[in-house]
Scaffold this motif. Structure first.
Motif, mmCIF file in Angstrom:
data_model
loop_
_atom_site.group_PDB
_atom_site.id
_atom_site.type_symbol
_atom_site.label_atom_id
_atom_site.label_comp_id
_atom_site.label_asym_id
_atom_site.label_seq_id
_atom_site.Cartn_x
_atom_site.Cartn_y
_atom_site.Cartn_z
ATOM 1 N N ALA A 56 0.865 -1.183 0.000
ATOM 2 C CA ALA A 56 0.000 0.000 0.000
ATOM 3 C C ALA A 56 0.900 1.231 0.000
ATOM 4 C CB ALA A 56 -0.908 0.013 1.219
ATOM 5 N N VAL A 57 0.533 2.223 -0.782
ATOM 6 C CA VAL A 57 1.266 3.488 -0.839
ATOM 7 C C VAL A 57 0.298 4.584 -0.419
ATOM 8 C CG1 VAL A 57 2.488 5.127 -2.307
ATOM 9 C CG2 VAL A 57 2.763 2.663 -2.685
ATOM 10 N N ILE A 58 0.730 5.380 0.542
ATOM 11 C CA ILE A 58 -0.083 6.495 1.012
ATOM 12 C C ILE A 58 0.626 7.773 0.617
ATOM 13 C CG2 ILE A 58 -1.037 7.636 3.038
ATOM 14 C CD1 ILE A 58 -1.185 4.829 4.316
ATOM 15 N N THR A 59 -0.081 8.632 -0.105
ATOM 16 C CA THR A 59 0.471 9.900 -0.576
ATOM 17 C C THR A 59 -0.364 11.025 0.010
ATOM 18 O OG1 THR A 59 1.077 8.816 -2.645
ATOM 19 C CG2 THR A 59 1.114 11.221 -2.625
ATOM 20 N N ALA A 60 0.289 11.919 0.738
ATOM 21 C CA ALA A 60 -0.382 13.073 1.353
ATOM 22 C C ALA A 60 -1.574 12.633 2.195
ATOM 23 C CB ALA A 60 -0.797 14.082 0.290
ATOM 24 N N GLY A 61 -1.404 11.541 2.926
ATOM 25 C CA GLY A 61 -2.449 11.063 3.818
ATOM 26 C C GLY A 61 -3.572 10.293 3.142
ATOM 27 N N GLU A 62 -3.489 10.103 1.840
ATOM 28 C CA GLU A 62 -4.526 9.386 1.091
ATOM 29 C C GLU A 62 -3.947 8.114 0.481
ATOM 30 O OE1 GLU A 62 -7.798 10.320 0.698
ATOM 31 O OE2 GLU A 62 -7.398 11.977 2.074
ATOM 32 N N LEU A 63 -4.736 7.061 0.487
ATOM 33 C CA LEU A 63 -4.329 5.811 -0.143
ATOM 34 C C LEU A 63 -4.275 6.018 -1.654
ATOM 35 C CD1 LEU A 63 -3.711 2.785 0.284
ATOM 36 C CD2 LEU A 63 -6.142 2.371 -0.062
ATOM 37 N N SER A 64 -3.082 5.891 -2.235
ATOM 38 C CA SER A 64 -2.940 6.131 -3.664
ATOM 39 C C SER A 64 -2.680 4.840 -4.455
ATOM 40 C CB SER A 64 -1.823 7.140 -3.934
ATOM 41 O OG SER A 64 -0.598 6.674 -3.429
ATOM 42 N N TYR A 65 -2.303 3.766 -3.769
ATOM 43 C CA TYR A 65 -2.027 2.506 -4.466
ATOM 44 C C TYR A 65 -2.150 1.384 -3.454
ATOM 45 C CZ TYR A 65 0.618 -1.177 -6.836
ATOM 46 O OH TYR A 65 1.003 -2.357 -7.408
ATOM 47 N N ILE A 66 -2.811 0.316 -3.848
ATOM 48 C CA ILE A 66 -2.870 -0.886 -3.022
ATOM 49 C C ILE A 66 -3.007 -2.089 -3.941
ATOM 50 C CG2 ILE A 66 -5.368 -0.707 -2.672
ATOM 51 C CD1 ILE A 66 -4.831 -1.861 0.187
ATOM 52 N N GLU A 67 -2.221 -3.106 -3.683
ATOM 53 C CA GLU A 67 -2.241 -4.281 -4.565
ATOM 54 C C GLU A 67 -1.695 -5.492 -3.816
ATOM 55 O OE1 GLU A 67 -3.384 -6.218 -7.720
ATOM 56 O OE2 GLU A 67 -3.379 -4.042 -7.875
ATOM 57 N N GLY A 68 -2.225 -6.662 -4.134
ATOM 58 C CA GLY A 68 -1.733 -7.916 -3.583
ATOM 59 C C GLY A 68 -1.009 -8.702 -4.662
ATOM 60 N N PHE A 69 -0.017 -9.479 -4.249
ATOM 61 C CA PHE A 69 0.804 -10.247 -5.191
ATOM 62 C C PHE A 69 1.012 -11.660 -4.664
ATOM 63 C CE2 PHE A 69 2.019 -5.827 -5.336
ATOM 64 C CZ PHE A 69 1.957 -5.534 -6.682
ATOM 65 N N GLY A 70 1.041 -12.620 -5.562
ATOM 66 C CA GLY A 70 1.322 -13.997 -5.187
ATOM 67 C C GLY A 70 0.081 -14.739 -4.736
ATOM 68 N N TYR A 71 0.318 -15.875 -4.051
ATOM 69 C CA TYR A 71 -0.767 -16.752 -3.622
ATOM 70 C C TYR A 71 -0.609 -17.099 -2.151
ATOM 71 C CZ TYR A 71 -1.839 -17.222 -8.529
ATOM 72 O OH TYR A 71 -2.179 -16.947 -9.825
ATOM 73 N N LEU A 72 -1.751 -17.332 -1.499
ATOM 74 C CA LEU A 72 -1.745 -17.658 -0.078
ATOM 75 C C LEU A 72 -1.500 -19.132 0.191
ATOM 76 C CD1 LEU A 72 -4.776 -15.501 1.086
ATOM 77 C CD2 LEU A 72 -2.349 -15.046 1.435
ATOM 78 N N ASP A 73 -1.655 -19.969 -0.813
ATOM 79 C CA ASP A 73 -1.490 -21.404 -0.617
ATOM 80 C C ASP A 73 -0.469 -21.978 -1.594
ATOM 81 O OD1 ASP A 73 -3.058 -20.954 -2.835
ATOM 82 O OD2 ASP A 73 -4.401 -22.626 -2.473
ATOM 83 N N GLU A 74 0.028 -23.156 -1.255
ATOM 84 C CA GLU A 74 1.057 -23.792 -2.085
ATOM 85 C C GLU A 74 0.511 -24.286 -3.428
ATOM 86 O OE1 GLU A 74 3.110 -26.802 0.127
ATOM 87 O OE2 GLU A 74 3.663 -25.386 1.712
ATOM 88 N N LYS A 75 -0.790 -24.523 -3.524
ATOM 89 C CA LYS A 75 -1.389 -25.003 -4.770
ATOM 90 C C LYS A 75 -1.682 -23.851 -5.735
ATOM 91 C CE LYS A 75 -3.451 -29.030 -2.651
ATOM 92 N NZ LYS A 75 -4.667 -29.770 -2.337
ATOM 93 N N LEU A 76 -1.389 -22.624 -5.314
ATOM 94 C CA LEU A 76 -1.581 -21.428 -6.129
ATOM 95 C C LEU A 76 -3.036 -21.259 -6.581
ATOM 96 C CD1 LEU A 76 1.626 -21.651 -8.363
ATOM 97 C CD2 LEU A 76 1.381 -20.604 -6.116
ATOM 98 N N THR A 77 -3.939 -21.480 -5.640
ATOM 99 C CA THR A 77 -5.359 -21.337 -5.959
ATOM 100 C C THR A 77 -6.004 -20.125 -5.294
ATOM 101 O OG1 THR A 77 -5.967 -22.810 -4.152
ATOM 102 C CG2 THR A 77 -5.689 -23.811 -6.331
ATOM 103 N N THR A 78 -5.364 -19.571 -4.264
ATOM 104 C CA THR A 78 -5.937 -18.427 -3.550
ATOM 105 C C THR A 78 -5.024 -17.218 -3.707
ATOM 106 O OG1 THR A 78 -6.811 -19.995 -1.912
ATOM 107 C CG2 THR A 78 -6.885 -17.653 -1.338
ATOM 108 N N PRO A 79 -5.334 -16.339 -4.651
ATOM 109 C CA PRO A 79 -4.462 -15.170 -4.869
ATOM 110 C C PRO A 79 -4.578 -14.145 -3.749
ATOM 111 C CG PRO A 79 -6.376 -15.065 -6.307
ATOM 112 C CD PRO A 79 -6.463 -16.369 -5.575
ATOM 113 N N VAL A 80 -3.505 -13.410 -3.551
ATOM 114 C CA VAL A 80 -3.502 -12.318 -2.578
ATOM 115 C C VAL A 80 -4.252 -11.141 -3.200
ATOM 116 C CG1 VAL A 80 -2.065 -10.696 -1.301
ATOM 117 C CG2 VAL A 80 -1.308 -13.051 -1.597
ATOM 118 N N THR A 81 -5.145 -10.563 -2.423
ATOM 119 C CA THR A 81 -5.864 -9.366 -2.871
ATOM 120 C C THR A 81 -5.552 -8.224 -1.905
ATOM 121 O OG1 THR A 81 -7.842 -9.749 -1.542
ATOM 122 C CG2 THR A 81 -7.749 -10.832 -3.714
#
Length: 117
Positions: A56-81
């Motif tokens: 997450a990137v906060i610019t001037a006190g406001e959320l300007s970017y948020i993103e999830g990467f990769g997977y939560l499980d080893e089978k790569l079925t639950t993506p990070v949000t």
């Protein structure tokens, strides 16, 4: 139809279309930079063999970017949000130490002060 009306209407359409193009360019530039950042962060994650992360990137006190990467499980079925919560664990000690040192710099407390009530 008068010549004045035709050119007036044409001029109005030209102004509106020009403003629209500026708006589209501003919006697309913002999303382009987000895409570039997302691509870079995902490359870093993969090269570093990090299975999952959220940024997450906060610019001037406001959320300007948020993103999830990769997977939560080893089978790569639950993506990070952007809604996934990660356990902070011991990393919070770093923030606490930084806050204490900032207070020491501001002479709000001393490193020799007692901890407690």
């Amino acid at each position: 139809m008068s010549v004045t009306f035709f050119f007036g209407g044409f001029l109005l359409k030209l102004i509106i279309s020009t403003l629209f193009m500026f708006f589209i360019n501003a919006v697309s530039a913002e999303t382009t930079s987000d895409r570039v950042l997302s691509h870079y962060l995902n490359e870093v994650r993969e090269k570093s063999r990090v299975p999952a992360m959220a940024v997450a990137v906060i610019t001037a006190g406001e959320l300007s970017y948020i993103e999830g990467f990769g997977y939560l499980d080893e089978k790569l079925t639950t993506p990070v949000t952007d809604k996934v919560l990660f356990r902070a664990a011991s990393i919070s000690k770093l923030f606490t130490a930084q806050a204490i040192m900032k207070l020491v710099e501001l002479k709000k407390l001393s490193l020799n002060d007692e901890v407690g009530l």
